[in-house]
Motif scaffolding. Sequence first.
Motif, PDB file in Angstrom:
ATOM      1  N   THR A 130       2.615  -4.302   3.642  1.00 49.78           N
ATOM      2  CA  THR A 130       4.072  -4.365   3.783  1.00 49.78           C
ATOM      3  C   THR A 130       4.765  -4.362   2.428  1.00 49.78           C
ATOM      4  O   THR A 130       5.988  -4.209   2.358  1.00 49.78           O
ATOM      5  CB  THR A 130       4.502  -5.618   4.565  1.00 49.78           C
ATOM      6  OG1 THR A 130       4.045  -6.795   3.877  1.00 49.78           O
ATOM      7  CG2 THR A 130       3.926  -5.594   5.978  1.00 49.78           C
ATOM      8  N   GLU A 131       3.997  -4.543   1.350  1.00 51.09           N
ATOM      9  CA  GLU A 131       4.540  -4.474  -0.003  1.00 51.09           C
ATOM     10  C   GLU A 131       3.794  -3.399  -0.784  1.00 51.09           C
ATOM     11  O   GLU A 131       2.649  -3.069  -0.461  1.00 51.09           O
ATOM     12  CB  GLU A 131       4.384  -5.818  -0.717  1.00 51.09           C
ATOM     13  CG  GLU A 131       5.110  -6.974  -0.040  1.00 51.09           C
ATOM     14  CD  GLU A 131       4.879  -8.280  -0.767  1.00 51.09           C
ATOM     15  OE1 GLU A 131       4.106  -8.286  -1.765  1.00 51.09           O
ATOM     16  OE2 GLU A 131       5.443  -9.297  -0.342  1.00 51.09           O
ATOM     17  N   ASN A 132       4.430  -2.863  -1.813  1.00 51.46           N
ATOM     18  CA  ASN A 132       3.757  -1.887  -2.655  1.00 51.46           C
ATOM     19  C   ASN A 132       2.645  -2.553  -3.451  1.00 51.46           C
ATOM     20  O   ASN A 132       2.801  -3.670  -3.948  1.00 51.46           O
ATOM     21  CB  ASN A 132       4.747  -1.207  -3.604  1.00 51.46           C
ATOM     22  CG  ASN A 132       5.633  -0.224  -2.870  1.00 51.46           C
ATOM     23  OD1 ASN A 132       5.189   0.432  -1.921  1.00 51.46           O
ATOM     24  ND2 ASN A 132       6.878  -0.105  -3.288  1.00 51.46           N
ATOM     25  N   THR A 216       1.881   1.848   2.914  1.00 52.06           N
ATOM     26  CA  THR A 216       2.712   0.941   2.125  1.00 52.06           C
ATOM     27  C   THR A 216       4.131   1.526   2.095  1.00 52.06           C
ATOM     28  O   THR A 216       4.345   2.679   2.479  1.00 52.06           O
ATOM     29  CB  THR A 216       2.179   0.836   0.680  1.00 52.06           C
ATOM     30  OG1 THR A 216       2.263   2.127   0.068  1.00 52.06           O
ATOM     31  CG2 THR A 216       0.745   0.325   0.656  1.00 52.06           C
TER      32      THR A 216
END
Length: 229
Positions: A130-132, A216
């Motif tokens: 859910t995050e880079n 992502t």
Amino acid sequence: MNPTDAAPEATRSADEIRAYLVGRLNAALPRPEMFGGEIALRTLLDHLAFAEGREQAWADENQALRAAGAFQATGVIGGFARLLPDHRDQKAAASVYAEFAHRNGWLELDRALSSEEYRALRDAVPKWCTENKWFTDVVESFGEPSLLIGGTNPQFSKTLGYATARPEDPMVLFHLWNGTRPGNPPSGPPMYGQPVVMAVRCADGPDPFAGTFTFTPEGAHRRPPAEEY
């Protein structure tokens, strides 16, 4: 003595042929471009399947790849071109053939995950993506990969594979990308100091190829528009 009269050398045994092909396959998978790319990998697997009498398994694999949408007119590389920003990503394509090699006991892992490590990785991926994330994030989170495709230079695109010693456990593949800035030639300096994770892929079941990816935010942003195909 006439050279034509010399006694012929002994032919290789089946075990020697198998060992040679397995060795060549494991040399080619981490650096597919150096060995001729996807075509070379397919040729090696075709020969290895013949040597072990697994032609039907190889034929079934190719049929399954086509049915899932992974194999396009240009091969598996075409399936990835619909989902990842690099339209010629031989490293991503090699990971599909690594999966088949693992299921058939041909893949030599650099590190085999324990069942606990594997389950923790599988459970973590949805939230993790859910995050880079970057190359160092992958290694710090999950340890050194079982298979590194793309070389050790930390700046360049690569695919990291994580697997247990059990062929029935699907491999988990991290696809990382690093391009050049718009307007620069493809051989120009990388855009980032290290590659960024585009997606994590795990083929666990009969899902279509695109359904095996967890993107992502950066991967979703850079995913090629469907209208291009």
